[in-house]
Write an enzyme that holds these catalytic residues in place. Structure first.
Site, mmCIF file in Angstrom:
data_model
loop_
_atom_site.group_PDB
_atom_site.id
_atom_site.type_symbol
_atom_site.label_atom_id
_atom_site.label_comp_id
_atom_site.label_asym_id
_atom_site.label_seq_id
_atom_site.Cartn_x
_atom_site.Cartn_y
_atom_site.Cartn_z
ATOM 1 N N HIS A 197 33.872 38.713 83.547
ATOM 2 C CA HIS A 197 32.613 39.408 83.285
ATOM 3 C C HIS A 197 31.957 39.772 84.615
ATOM 4 C CE1 HIS A 197 33.493 36.987 79.743
ATOM 5 N NE2 HIS A 197 32.723 37.791 79.042
ATOM 6 N N LYS A 248 40.680 40.097 78.544
ATOM 7 C CA LYS A 248 39.365 40.679 78.238
ATOM 8 C C LYS A 248 38.592 40.923 79.527
ATOM 9 C CE LYS A 248 35.758 38.272 76.809
ATOM 10 N NZ LYS A 248 34.883 37.456 75.932
#
Length: 230
Positions: free
Chosen positions: A127, A150
């Protein structure tokens, strides 16, 4: 949809890499007991794939973790276990030892959490607010010992999102590994990402666990529109 296909990976009864992105409902609660009650009273359906955000629970300890895992296993709930808090190595190793369906761990933990199980899928995530950093890390993650990748980035300029979408699509097409590209902040960007590259998307239950999470119905209506256009 997504247009760029991946190899298939199962999380419980759910197959990633199919014709429609899987909607993950991200949830947390006070404790194991209150979460269990939501399933028992059918406020939460056992037909969905969930993300359990254990770090957002009011009670966070190994005993509570074990109780959540035991209860969800008894109810045959498919889920991804996520923890972004103190002492993550111990929490994740406990989850993998108990063979949860899947875990989502930060890239920084991938080589620190040594436990592995053939019954637990590993999602590695990163992230950031920097698209440059994200693309650099994506190259590393696609080569890592993980089942699913991800990346999530917060965008102020939508032009950067579209530039990154092209970069990620190209890399996914080469690797064939399941990829989630999560543009945080604006819900419609999440839908665009799902149309092109994301094999799974995150939805809120009653509260967001990340910026811009819509509810499941938002995705379902968008996916129906895409199928109609197709």
């Amino acid at each position: 949809m997504p247009i760029i296909k991946s190899s298939r990976v199962n999380i419980g009864r759910f197959t990633i890499g199919g014709s429609i992105p899987i909607v993950i409902i991200s949830i947390f609660d006070h404790d194991a007991k209150s979460l269990t009650e939501k399933f028992e009273t059918k406020k939460l359906s056992d037909k969905n794939l969930y993300e359990i955000r254990f770090d957002l629970f009011d009670k966070v300890n190994i005993d509570e973790e074990l109780e959540i895992i035991r209860a969800l296993d008894e109810m045959d709930i498919d889920y991804i276990f996520t923890y972004r808090g103190h002492d993550p190595e111990k929490i994740y190793e406990t989850a993998i030892t108990k063979m949860v369906p899947a875990v989502d761990m930060d890239l920084s933990l991938l080589n620190k959490v040594n436990r592995r199980s053939p019954d637990t899928r590993i999602m590695v995530s990163y992230h950031t607010d920097s698209s440059k950093d994200m693309i650099e890390k994506l190259d590393e993650m696609l080569k890592a010992n993980a089942d699913i990748v991800k990346v999530a980035c917060n965008y102020k300029d939508e032009k950067n999102f579209f530039k990154d979408l092209i970069e990620i699509a190209q890399r996914k097409e080469i690797s064939g590994k399941p990829v989630l590209f999560i543009p945080m902040g604006k819900s419609f960007l999440r839908v665009i990402s799902a149309y092109y590259v994301s094999d799974m998307v995150y939805a809120k239950y009653d509260k967001e666990t990340a910026m811009g999470q819509p509810d499941p119905d938002y995705y379902n209506k968008a996916f129906s529109l895409f199928n109609y256009i197709g």
